[in-house]
Motif scaffolding. Sequence first.
Motif: not given
Length: 204
Positions: A171-177, A179-181
């Motif tokens: 979550g932290y490494l992906n900015g807590w989102t 979306a559109d990953k």
Amino acid sequence: MTSYIPSITLPAQVFAQPAVSILLPIALGTGVGFSVKPKETQETYLALKQPPYRPPPKIFPPVWTVLYGLMGFSAYRAWTTGMASLDPQKVLLTKQGATLYTIQLALNLVWMPLFYELKRPIEATVDIVALTGVTGYLTYIWGQVDEVAGWALTPYLAWLGFATYLSAGTGYLNGWTFADKERNVPPSTKSEHTKYVDEEPEKK
């Protein structure tokens, strides 16, 4: 001290029958796993930036099958030992543990839909932190009823600690989102692509 709440606790028959007790969490976990579409889940997992020591996707099904089985065995062992005890305190702890067990199972089953289907890493991490706490307390409670039941939950509790690290770290490494990953992989090769999005490409 947690209370025994019959209305939110699995029926006694589930805990008293070894086959049902062991197979129920395996069946529920497998059902949830298939409900969130395994291939798409794997692609999402690989598409996210991951913290160190992340395991490959193929590790999760066998690990969780074993852990669910141990969970069910612990429930059967604690219930049959505790309810047969002449010590009222052990009987009370057994029933309280049954409520905790039901709560942790529910928290366990909602994590994957939260994380992969709904792509809600914050809520998923809160869920798994709560799950780890409840399971830790359950291990303590049922460990007082029967040592074997307590030890049977230990691998599950250890894995939850690791899973909490993975959930929070991802979550932290992906900015807590999430979306559109999506992976930038051609459809013809998508099923064969097994590298994480943050891994270095192979040199030829």
